[in-house]
Motif scaffolding. Structure first.
Motif, short mmCIF file in Angstrom:
data_model
loop_
_atom_site.label_atom_id
_atom_site.label_comp_id
_atom_site.label_asym_id
_atom_site.label_seq_id
_atom_site.Cartn_x
_atom_site.Cartn_y
_atom_site.Cartn_z
N ALA A 148 0.84 -1.21 0.00
CA ALA A 148 0.00 0.00 0.00
C ALA A 148 0.87 1.25 0.00
CB ALA A 148 -0.94 -0.02 1.20
N GLY A 149 1.95 1.22 0.79
CA GLY A 149 2.86 2.37 0.81
C GLY A 149 3.60 2.54 -0.50
N LEU A 150 4.04 1.44 -1.10
CA LEU A 150 4.78 1.51 -2.36
C LEU A 150 3.92 2.00 -3.51
CD1 LEU A 150 6.84 -1.80 -2.14
CD2 LEU A 150 7.81 0.50 -2.28
N LEU A 151 2.67 1.55 -3.55
CA LEU A 151 1.80 1.81 -4.70
C LEU A 151 0.88 3.02 -4.51
CD1 LEU A 151 0.77 -1.89 -5.43
CD2 LEU A 151 2.44 -0.52 -6.70
N GLY A 152 0.84 3.56 -3.31
CA GLY A 152 -0.05 4.68 -3.06
C GLY A 152 -1.49 4.27 -2.85
N VAL A 153 -1.71 3.04 -2.42
CA VAL A 153 -3.07 2.58 -2.12
C VAL A 153 -3.48 3.15 -0.77
CG1 VAL A 153 -4.53 0.57 -1.67
CG2 VAL A 153 -2.75 0.46 -3.43
N ASP A 154 -4.66 3.74 -0.71
CA ASP A 154 -5.14 4.39 0.52
C ASP A 154 -5.35 3.34 1.61
OD1 ASP A 154 -6.35 5.87 2.48
OD2 ASP A 154 -7.75 6.89 1.15
N ALA A 155 -4.52 3.40 2.66
CA ALA A 155 -4.63 2.43 3.75
C ALA A 155 -5.97 2.52 4.45
CB ALA A 155 -3.49 2.66 4.75
N ALA A 156 -6.60 3.70 4.41
CA ALA A 156 -7.91 3.84 5.05
C ALA A 156 -8.95 2.92 4.41
CB ALA A 156 -8.38 5.29 4.98
N GLU A 157 -8.80 2.68 3.10
CA GLU A 157 -9.73 1.77 2.42
C GLU A 157 -9.55 0.33 2.91
OE1 GLU A 157 -12.12 2.76 0.80
OE2 GLU A 157 -11.62 4.72 -0.07
N ILE A 158 -8.29 -0.05 3.16
CA ILE A 158 -8.04 -1.38 3.70
C ILE A 158 -8.58 -1.49 5.11
CG2 ILE A 158 -6.26 -3.09 4.23
CD1 ILE A 158 -4.49 -1.81 2.10
N TYR A 186 7.16 0.80 7.51
CA TYR A 186 8.46 0.34 7.03
C TYR A 186 8.70 0.82 5.59
CZ TYR A 186 12.46 -2.60 5.97
OH TYR A 186 13.71 -3.04 5.61
N ALA A 187 7.68 0.70 4.75
CA ALA A 187 7.83 1.10 3.36
C ALA A 187 8.13 2.59 3.25
CB ALA A 187 6.57 0.75 2.57
N ARG A 188 7.44 3.40 4.02
CA ARG A 188 7.64 4.85 3.96
C ARG A 188 9.02 5.25 4.43
NH1 ARG A 188 1.65 6.46 6.40
NH2 ARG A 188 0.53 6.38 4.41
N GLU A 189 9.57 4.49 5.38
CA GLU A 189 10.86 4.85 5.95
C GLU A 189 12.04 4.27 5.17
OE1 GLU A 189 10.66 3.47 9.95
OE2 GLU A 189 8.96 4.78 10.47
N ASN A 190 11.84 3.19 4.42
CA ASN A 190 12.97 2.47 3.85
C ASN A 190 12.98 2.37 2.33
OD1 ASN A 190 14.45 1.08 6.34
ND2 ASN A 190 12.23 0.96 6.72
#
Length: 612
Positions: A148-158, A186-190
């Motif tokens: 979700a972080g890599l692809l820009g999928v809205d985590a709120a939807e999940i 993790y994705a946002r930080e790394n």
């Protein structure tokens, strides 16, 4: 290094181990993208064991609306060491490999033309959870958060999807949200941004997301089925399960609470079709759901229904064969088995739905056709349509629609002196009149037989009586043509010498391939066949083109055989294009195969208003 870059147009493939709970997590990604207004097409490619063997799950993100498999992989989520080398090979150059790098992967097992994204999933799980089961299940949710972080999928939807799934189970809800954010953080930080992304759109419209087996079951409910007799077999079992689920909501008398349906799990497939035929003979609308091996076992009773002229509907969710074959893989390999099911001279009506909408529509229509024609009718779906979620038009039903019960004589008709011959053709369409058992104390039909008889159902081995019935049955088969859905033409932008014929689940990939071929200057007229027996329009379409590619998902070219045998088509005009490895056909496969064959025909694709 080249980098694949695409917004709302890419393929993510997950490689997991069966029984790990991964399919549920992978589908959450597809549903979240869908809720962002972007069409998706997920496919679960799974083995026939319960646990341990490799399984794959594809998510096609497709703003352009293509719902078939494209072919190729842009982002591989490689979670299965058993299939690592195979999975890495599938990635398109410039694509992305996401994997668990808790253990170091030798450079020799990577590729220099792809981008690698390693995340220590096992280390994170071991440091967060002490329970082995939680480590396995939440590993899937953690990588879902990272994607979700890599692809820009809205985590709120999940998170909303979690809320719907775990309503009333707050502890499970909180644990899943926690795991999701472990991956997301993790994705946002790394990780740096990659070239694939999802952006909100409004491209879904009023379409619904449903699997074909559920759609077929609901079609049977609306089509008036009162009896379902079945024996469990992959991939059709969920048709009967869904029918029972819908019947519990829609077939319970509100006043008395009585069930207005009968549901029987028989001891085998032969018994199940026998029950369906018995119900149909008695005037109840009935169906069974099965797959190829089940049809093989049913053929003796199917022949009885054909010759005794009893309505029955068989929903055949096709899988790989022969014998046990590939129970959890898809094919279109039962056409000949169903067209001629049973010994002797038999021909059966078949319907070919392309998506869940037509599974709903054709299952309801099949019940009408079976009674109108007094014969078995097959709805020929398959695992790809039946067990995968698909976007399709909302189901529609006219509450004023009357069921077509066909030629049924009432007690009043019999008392008025109407001549009743159970197998008497009074108006030339090959279809006789019937009566329900017990309609009249002395007139009408009480018994039926599978042996030869005359027009009045009296046992007879006279050659003339047998000839009469066989010719009448053939007239009935011809009558069926006018009652069946017509083929659908997709006309080329320019006049075309070549054409393509296809049917069923091949349809989504075929439409994408037609666009891809047109970009190469190869223009084809295309015809989607929706039923058998074939209408005259199909033979006319073939005759209007010098060569016709016939696309199907089996090894023997069974549709080609039927076209030659039943439509009188010149075999030299047909070019089979066959896909039969058990996975759903892809647009890239179709495009490549047709383009290659066009080049062999020494035709050079031209542009500027001229075509191949």
């Amino acid at each position: 290094m080249q980098k694949i870059e695409a917004v709302n147009d890419f393929v993510v493939k997950f490689a997991n181990i069966n029984g790990s709970g991964s399919a549920s997590a992978n589908e959450l990604l597809a549903r979240a993208v869908l809720r962002m207004g972007v069409p998706v097409s997920p496919r679960n490619i799974f083995p026939s064991n319960i646990q341990g063997l490799p399984t794959w799950f594809e998510v096609r993100v497709t703003e352009h609306g293509y719902l078939g498999r494209r072919g190729g992989v842009d982002l591989m989520v490689a979670m299965n060491p058993q299939t690592w080398d195979q999975d890495v090979r599938e990635i398109d150059p410039g694509g992305y490999l996401f994997f668990d790098n808790t253990k170091t992967i030798p450079r020799s097992r990577l590729r220099s033309d792809i981008h690698v994204l390693g995340m220590p999933l096992t280390e994170i799980c071991n440091g967060t959870y002490s329970d082995p089961k939680q480590r396995q299940l939440f590993r899937n949710i953690i990588y879902l958060g990272a994607l979700a972080g890599l692809l820009g999928v809205d985590a709120a939807e999940i998170e909303k999807l979690f809320g719907e799934q775990y309503k009333g189970k707050e502890k499970l809800l909180d644990l899943n949200v926690q795991a999701l954010h472990l991956g997301l953080d993790y994705a946002r930080e790394n990780f740096k941004p990659i070239g694939l992304s999802v952006e909100r759109r409004d491209k879904v419209g009023d379409r619904i997301f449903v699997d074909g087996n559920s759609a077929a079951a609901l079609g049977c409910i609306y089509g008036g089925a009162m009896v379902c007799a079945w024996y469990p077999i992959t991939p059709s079992s969920s048709v009967a399960e869904a029918f029972q689920r819908y019947a519990e909501k829609l077939r319970i008398d509100p006043a008395s609470g009585a069930r207005r349906y009968a549901m029987v799990q028989a001891e085998d497939e032969l018994a199940s079709i026998g029950m369906v035929i018995g119900a149909g003979w008695n005037g109840a609308r009935a169906f069974t759901a099965t797959s190829g091996p089940g049809v093989s076992l049913m053929t003796e009773f199917i022949g009885l229904a054909y010759f005794a002229e009893i309505p029955a509907v068989v929903i055949n969710v096709q899988r790989g064969g022969p014998s046990t074959g590939m129970p959890t893989r898809t094919q279109q390999a039962d056409l000949l088995a169903c067209a001629y099911a049973s010994h002797g001279d038999t021909r059966h009506v078949m319907l070919f739905p392309e998506d869940p909408y037509e599974c709903f529509e054709m299952s309801a229509d099949a019940l009408d056709l079976a009674e109108r024609l007094q014969t078995p009718v097959f709805v020929m779906t398959d695992l790809d349509i039946g067990m995968n979620q698909r976007l399709c038009r909302p189901f529609a039903w006219d509450d004023q629609r009357q069921y077509d019960r066909g030629k049924v004589m009432s007690r009043e008709d019999l008392d008025a002196g109407s001549e009743f011959g159970r197998y008497l053709d009074v108006d030339g369409d090959g279809i006789p009149y019937r009566t329900y058992p017990g309609t009249h104390p002395t007139k009408g039909g009480y018994f039926t037989r599978g042996s030869t008889k005359n027009a009045y159902a009296v046992y007879s081995e006279a050659g003339a009586d047998y000839t009469y019935n066989m010719q009448r049955l053939r007239r009935k088969f011809e009558t069926a043509k006018a009652l069946l859905p017509l083929p659908v033409l997709t006309a080329s932008r320019y006049p075309a010498r070549f054409a393509a014929i296809f049917y069923g689940s091949t349809s989504p990939a075929m439409h994408e391939a037609l666009d891809a071929l047109a970009e190469q200057g190869i223009y084809l007229n295309a015809l989607r066949i929706r039923a058998f027996p074939f209408q005259n329009e199909i033979a006319d379409f073939i005759a209007a083109h010098s060569k016709v590619f016939v696309l199907e998902q089996n090894f023997d070219g069974q549709l080609c055989t039927l076209l030659i045998n039943e439509a009188g088509v010149n075999p030299a005009s047909l070019i089979p294009v066959l896909h039969y490895d058990g996975t759903p056909i892809t647009a890239r496969f179709i495009t490549h195969e047709i383009a290659e064959r066009v080049s062999r025909l020494n035709v050079r694709p031209l542009r500027e208003d001229r075509v191949a």
